[in-house]
Each structure stands twice: as structure tokens, then as C-alpha cells.
Write an enzyme that holds these catalytic residues in place. Structure first.
Site, PDB file in Angstrom:
ATOM      1  N   HIS A   1      14.126 -11.714  -2.634  1.00  0.00           N
ATOM      2  CA  HIS A   1      13.247 -10.956  -2.096  1.00  0.00           C
ATOM      3  C   HIS A   1      13.755  -9.988  -1.010  1.00  0.00           C
ATOM      4  CE1 HIS A   1      10.104 -10.821   1.413  1.00  0.00           C
ATOM      5  NE2 HIS A   1       9.479 -10.662   0.405  1.00  0.00           N
TER       6      HIS A   1
ATOM      7  N   GLU B   1      14.320  -7.994  -6.265  1.00  0.00           N
ATOM      8  CA  GLU B   1      13.063  -7.594  -6.095  1.00  0.00           C
ATOM      9  C   GLU B   1      13.246  -5.891  -5.727  1.00  0.00           C
ATOM     10  OE1 GLU B   1      10.756  -8.306  -2.591  1.00  0.00           O
ATOM     11  OE2 GLU B   1       8.849  -8.136  -3.631  1.00  0.00           O
TER      12      GLU B   1
ATOM     13  N   ASP C   1      10.759  -3.075  -3.919  1.00  0.00           N
ATOM     14  CA  ASP C   1       9.375  -2.586  -3.508  1.00  0.00           C
ATOM     15  C   ASP C   1       9.311  -1.051  -3.523  1.00  0.00           C
ATOM     16  OD1 ASP C   1       8.009  -4.980  -2.652  1.00  0.00           O
ATOM     17  OD2 ASP C   1       9.208  -4.829  -0.955  1.00  0.00           O
TER      18      ASP C   1
ATOM     19  N   HIS D   1      10.080  -1.275   1.446  1.00  0.00           N
ATOM     20  CA  HIS D   1       9.030  -2.152   1.774  1.00  0.00           C
ATOM     21  C   HIS D   1       7.651  -1.600   2.227  1.00  0.00           C
ATOM     22  CE1 HIS D   1       6.386  -5.370   3.566  1.00  0.00           C
ATOM     23  NE2 HIS D   1       7.093  -6.059   2.475  1.00  0.00           N
TER      24      HIS D   1
ATOM     25  N   GLU E   1       7.651  -3.925  -7.393  1.00  0.00           N
ATOM     26  CA  GLU E   1       6.376  -4.069  -6.872  1.00  0.00           C
ATOM     27  C   GLU E   1       5.883  -2.525  -6.591  1.00  0.00           C
ATOM     28  OE1 GLU E   1       5.701  -6.061  -3.353  1.00  0.00           O
ATOM     29  OE2 GLU E   1       3.638  -5.493  -3.192  1.00  0.00           O
TER      30      GLU E   1
HETATM   31 CA    CA Z   1       7.196  -7.295  -2.187  1.00  0.00          CA
END
Ligand code: CA
Length: 314
Positions: free
Chosen positions: A10, A37, A39, A52, A142
Site C-alpha cells: 500500500h 500500488e 495512486d 495519494h 488507482e
Molecule cells: Ca490507493
């Protein structure tokens, strides 16, 4: 124990280094993450960076470096700076609105020299590490705040899919999960944008106002069945998957994970933090053990890839 449950880093190894920096990603890779991950948000010149929030003020020195770029709400947006300006910012451990570290036991806020990087730069690093190590670590991008990006005149999903295509991520079997909180956008990625990638519908708590999506409806059996028509899995808040029994305070399943899996959906809850345990669990291993052995989830978004990999791989 031995488990096939995925270790999803994360924001990188964010328990150790400022989130989404390349050092945090490299550390997560070395700690045994299966997926890293990213973002994603757009800059003023339509570049895609790894960050993020649509805001830069809680993780960089933007307010000092570019004071004139503040909006009426007092926030500084990545969309108001060009990439070359953003590259000059220093990234630090996340702070709250008062300037206090969100996780005080982590990397000291305000220290270190770290930079924001582009999505392409991170993909290059991961693919290079895969070549060098012989491992096949995947990516987990994401699309952040898609409705807001559309208002700003930029199609972040289309930009992202173009970059993914360039780096060879285009088919369902490729080593990528693409995630989004906004159901309309997730649906659009599968339908209008005709992406064949594995898609994950993130599910927020309704109180967070994360998007216009109806998260309570998504968590019903009908809602999960609807999602299964166009996504491969869900990313629920881990608190949505269990409740504490009134009689003894022990955690039990809400049934949502089993319902999702019965509908054919993978279940990847967020966020597993050794330094911020949710109610009902005495330590990090107990938390992971419940989700892996009782709920049998398919992946864990973790701030501590080393601890999660050690637990899962024994
Ligand atoms: Ca995220």
C-alpha cells in the site's frame, strides 16, 4: 503458514519510508510484495504522477515553494503545477491539517530528501527490477477522483490506459489490477474505454464522501452480483468485513467476503497497519490470521510488506 494470498504494498513500504516515493517502492519490492500500488493524479500539463491525493500540501513543501498556487479552499492541487515544478518539491512523511505526523512512529516528518515521480518512471523501475530479479512483481494503479479530474478537463483513466499499453499491460492475464472508488468510472473503463485489464472496485465507508457511488448498496448480495458483471474483484475497507460479537468481543465475519467470492469476485481489503490496529485484534499477526484463515481473502493491502510476507510465506 503458507498461503497464496497476495501481498499488496500500500503506497509502497509506507510503514518505513514516505509513501509513494521510489525508495518506498524499491523497499517494498525487496520485502517480498507481490504487487506495488500506485495512486495516480494529473498535473497541469496532463502528466500522470504517483501521489495519494489530488492535493500536494500534506506530503510536500508546496505551500512554501509555490505559495501563489493556493486555491480558495486553502489547498494546493497537483493540477495547478506542471510536472517540472512538482519535481522540485520535497516529499516528506504525511502530516495532518495541523502539520502533525499522521503516523508519529514512522519516518520522521520533515526529514529526508525525496521526490515525486511519474507513473512511467515507477513502471520502468518495477520492470527493471523484474528483469534483474527474475521475479514478476505486479502493479496496482488507482484512478484517483475521476469525477474531479473530468471537471478539470482531463481524462485520467484514458491517460493511464495509454501509459499501461505502452508498458505492455493490456490483457486480463497481465500482471496488473486497475482500481477505482468511483463505480461510474470503473464501469466506464470496462465499457466505453474497452479495457480488458483486471479491475477492482474499491468500496469506501459512506461517511467519507469518497465519490457519488452508493457503497452500502454495493455491499449487498445484489450489489456484489452487479459488480461481478464488470469487475474482477473488490477492495473493501477491512472494517466492513467483520464485526465484534456482543457476547465476547471476538471478531466474526459480516458475510460480505464470502458473498463476494461466491459471486466470483476476488477480495482485497485495505489497509493492514501494524501501528494502527482496528478494534478487536491484539497484534498484527492476529489481524492477518483472521482475514487469511477465517475470511480467506485473496490479497491484503499492507503498509508493512515485510511483516505480511513473513506471516503469509512462513
Ligand atoms: Ca490507493
Amino acid at each position: 503458514m503458507k498461503s497464496n494470498t497476495l501481498v499488496i504494498a500500500h503506497r509502497g513500504a509506507s510503514g518505513y519510508l514516505p509513501e509513494h516515493t521510489l525508495p518506498a517502492k524499491a523497499l517494498a519490492y525487496g520485502q517480498g510484495a507481490d504487487y506495488l500500488e500506485q495512486d495516480l493524479v494529473a498535473t497541469r500539463d496532463d502528466r500522470v504522477i504517483v501521489s495519494h491525493d489530488i492535493h500536494l500540501d500534506r506530503v510536500t513543501d508546496v505551500a512554501v515553494r509555490f505559495p501563489g498556487r493556493v486555491r480558495e479552499d486553502g489547498r494546493f492541487y497537483a493540477r495547478d503545477l506542471d510536472l517540472e515544478e512538482i519535481r522540485t518539491l520535497n516529499v516528506t512523511e504525511r502530516v495532518d491539517a495541523k502539520g502533525n505526523a499522521v503516523f508519529p512512529g514512522r519516518f520522521p516528518a520533515g526529514s529526508g530528501q525525496f521526490r515525486v515521480h511519474t507513473f512511467e518512471e515507477e513502471l520502468s523501475m518495477i520492470q527493471g527490477l523484474n528483469t534483474a530479479s527474475g521475479r514478476q512483481v505486479g502493479i496496482y494503479p488507482e484512478i484517483k477522483a475521476p469525477a474531479w479530474h473530468h471537471q478539470e478537463g482531463v481524462d485520467l483513466s484514458a491517460l493511464t490506459l495509454g501509459i499501461l499499453e505502452t508498458f505492455g499491460y493490456r490483457a486480463r492475464g497481465d500482471n496488473v489490477f486497475l482500481q477505482c472508488f468511483d463505480r461510474d468510472e470503473t464501469f466506464r473503463i470496462r465499457s466505453d474505454l474497452q479495457s480488458d485489464l483486471k479491475l477492482i472496485q474499491l468500496i469506501a465507508d459512506p461517511s467519507w464522501n469518497e465519490s457519488g457511488s452508493d457503497y452500502a448498496a454495493m455491499l449487498t448480495r445484489d450489489g456484489l452480483g452487479d459488480l461481478a458483471g464488470f469487475v474482477d474483484g473488490i477492495g473493501p475497507w477491512l472494517n466492513q468485513l467483520y464485526e465484534l460479537q456482543a457476547v465476547d468481543g471476538c471478531p466474526v465475519s459480516t458475510g460480505i467476503a464470502a458473498h463476494a467470492q461466491a459471486a466470483g469476485l476476488a477480495v482485497h481489503p485495505y489497509t493492514f497497519r501494524a501501528d494502527a490496529l482496528p478494534p478487536g485484534f491484539g497484534d498484527f499477526d492476529a489481524l492477518m490470521r483472521f482475514f487469511v484463515e477465517e475470511l480467506r481473502v485473496d490479497g491484503l493491502f499492507t503498509d508493512f510488506p515485510d511483516k505480511t510476507a513473513a506471516f503469509l510465506r512462513g
